[in-house]
Design a protein around this motif. Sequence first.
Motif, mmCIF file in Angstrom:
data_model
loop_
_atom_site.group_PDB
_atom_site.id
_atom_site.type_symbol
_atom_site.label_atom_id
_atom_site.label_comp_id
_atom_site.label_asym_id
_atom_site.label_seq_id
_atom_site.Cartn_x
_atom_site.Cartn_y
_atom_site.Cartn_z
ATOM 1 N N VAL A 149 0.850 -1.188 0.000
ATOM 2 C CA VAL A 149 0.000 0.000 0.000
ATOM 3 C C VAL A 149 0.885 1.237 0.000
ATOM 4 O O VAL A 149 1.774 1.364 0.861
ATOM 5 N N ASP A 150 0.676 2.142 -0.943
ATOM 6 C CA ASP A 150 1.423 3.387 -0.979
ATOM 7 C C ASP A 150 1.104 4.219 0.257
ATOM 8 O O ASP A 150 -0.042 4.264 0.708
ATOM 9 N N ARG A 151 2.117 4.869 0.799
ATOM 10 C CA ARG A 151 1.907 5.620 2.044
ATOM 11 C C ARG A 151 0.840 6.699 1.902
ATOM 12 O O ARG A 151 0.144 7.032 2.867
ATOM 13 N N ASN A 152 0.708 7.291 0.712
ATOM 14 C CA ASN A 152 -0.288 8.345 0.512
ATOM 15 C C ASN A 152 -1.704 7.805 0.390
ATOM 16 O O ASN A 152 -2.667 8.571 0.479
ATOM 17 N N PHE A 170 -4.352 5.654 4.543
ATOM 18 C CA PHE A 170 -5.480 5.921 5.434
ATOM 19 C C PHE A 170 -6.812 5.615 4.770
ATOM 20 O O PHE A 170 -7.752 5.173 5.443
ATOM 21 N N ASP A 171 -6.901 5.799 3.466
ATOM 22 C CA ASP A 171 -8.093 5.345 2.745
ATOM 23 C C ASP A 171 -8.198 3.823 2.811
ATOM 24 O O ASP A 171 -9.289 3.266 3.003
ATOM 25 N N TRP A 172 -7.049 3.155 2.652
ATOM 26 C CA TRP A 172 -7.038 1.690 2.753
ATOM 27 C C TRP A 172 -7.477 1.256 4.150
ATOM 28 O O TRP A 172 -8.266 0.309 4.303
ATOM 29 N N LEU A 173 -6.973 1.936 5.189
ATOM 30 C CA LEU A 173 -7.307 1.558 6.559
ATOM 31 C C LEU A 173 -8.796 1.740 6.840
ATOM 32 O O LEU A 173 -9.406 0.922 7.543
ATOM 33 N N ASP A 174 -9.386 2.797 6.299
ATOM 34 C CA ASP A 174 -10.828 2.999 6.479
ATOM 35 C C ASP A 174 -11.624 1.797 5.977
ATOM 36 O O ASP A 174 -12.655 1.438 6.556
ATOM 37 N N GLN A 175 -11.138 1.176 4.928
ATOM 38 C CA GLN A 175 -11.845 0.049 4.322
ATOM 39 C C GLN A 175 -11.488 -1.300 4.966
ATOM 40 O O GLN A 175 -12.270 -2.250 4.865
ATOM 41 N N ASP A 186 7.913 18.075 9.401
ATOM 42 C CA ASP A 186 6.563 18.333 9.917
ATOM 43 C C ASP A 186 5.542 17.456 9.197
ATOM 44 O O ASP A 186 4.646 16.870 9.829
ATOM 45 N N LEU A 187 5.698 17.341 7.883
ATOM 46 C CA LEU A 187 4.738 16.581 7.086
ATOM 47 C C LEU A 187 4.855 15.083 7.342
ATOM 48 O O LEU A 187 3.850 14.410 7.637
ATOM 49 N N LEU A 188 6.070 14.551 7.237
ATOM 50 C CA LEU A 188 6.246 13.103 7.263
ATOM 51 C C LEU A 188 6.395 12.522 8.663
ATOM 52 O O LEU A 188 5.948 11.402 8.923
ATOM 53 N N ASN A 189 7.016 13.254 9.572
ATOM 54 C CA ASN A 189 7.301 12.698 10.900
ATOM 55 C C ASN A 189 6.304 13.117 11.964
ATOM 56 O O ASN A 189 6.114 12.399 12.944
ATOM 57 N N VAL A 190 5.711 14.295 11.800
ATOM 58 C CA VAL A 190 4.775 14.771 12.819
ATOM 59 C C VAL A 190 3.328 14.593 12.355
ATOM 60 O O VAL A 190 2.560 13.836 12.961
ATOM 61 N N GLU A 191 2.952 15.252 11.281
ATOM 62 C CA GLU A 191 1.549 15.228 10.859
ATOM 63 C C GLU A 191 1.088 13.831 10.446
ATOM 64 O O GLU A 191 -0.021 13.403 10.794
ATOM 65 N N TYR A 192 1.923 13.098 9.705
ATOM 66 C CA TYR A 192 1.547 11.739 9.305
ATOM 67 C C TYR A 192 1.396 10.849 10.541
ATOM 68 O O TYR A 192 0.461 10.040 10.638
#
Length: 321
Positions: free
Chosen positions: A51-54, A57-62, A88-94
Amino acid sequence: MIVVTGAAGFIASCLVTRLNAANFNDIVVVDNFAVERKLANLKGKRLREYVDRNEFFDWLDQNHEQVEFIFHLGARTDTTEQDKAIFDLLNVEYSQKMWRACCQYQLPLVYASSAATYGSGTLGYSDDDALLPLLRPLNPYGDSKNDFDNWAVQQAEKPFFWAGLKFFNVYGPNEYHKGRMASVIFHAFEQIRQHGSMTLFRSHNPDYADGEQQRDFVYVKDLVEVCFFLMQNRQHSGIYNLGTGEARTFLDLTLNTFKALDRPADIRFRDTPEDIRDTYQYFTQADMSKLRSIGYDRPFTKLEDGIDDYVRNYLVPGLYL
């Protein structure tokens, strides 16, 4: 299913091997698979899905009802990168998004933090939560890991089990793609093989002689054993150091690499690059009492034994774990 993020990378791919060895084969691997140089780390492993990292979360919802555990080991780990926005994007927000998803779907979570959070080490290397707000990392990477650790412990809503692991200096198979960020053992192997010598950073600290800088070097096989232990023992959430508890010098490391290669030692020194000189850690040593207190009692591999195994059984024959 078990989810492993950063799965094509160094540590996570070794964890996948450990899970396969225990007959966990429904593993969903998450990463940026466009980085082809890392894909060899997953070759031959028993996996359920990429699963691509981007898209995760859509995959996890399903698919969340089928997920048993999440190891979130994916991160930007370049300690020389200065662009705070990337961290910030990859280590914190993700990671915050991962935390919230685990809360929403009641999924246990283990995530990767770092000993880089300790900065110069003036406050020591205790993983006591009370010290988290006081830590001052030396680079944006360390800042991002400390920012998330602080955020996590302050959350009112938490996964029913979670653990943040402060990895110290990890070495071992599957790190070939990391370039400058690979372990000194890997670089020593390459230099000795090509030139017959190894060049270490000169000390710019009067308290340490050249080559006597000390780090807590932990073998990746030990690290994944701790991850496996936490997956099976979900009683004690929190942030834990993951080193060996014993600092060793870079001279120790390099001399043992020569020994594993059956080569005479030839060690030279050069100035530490200016872009990392002011943020260079001269000493790290994990306080491992917290992890031990929750029942982890396996011994950690001695540096001599870890280097011998890594060099003779993986680097020389060109094998992956």
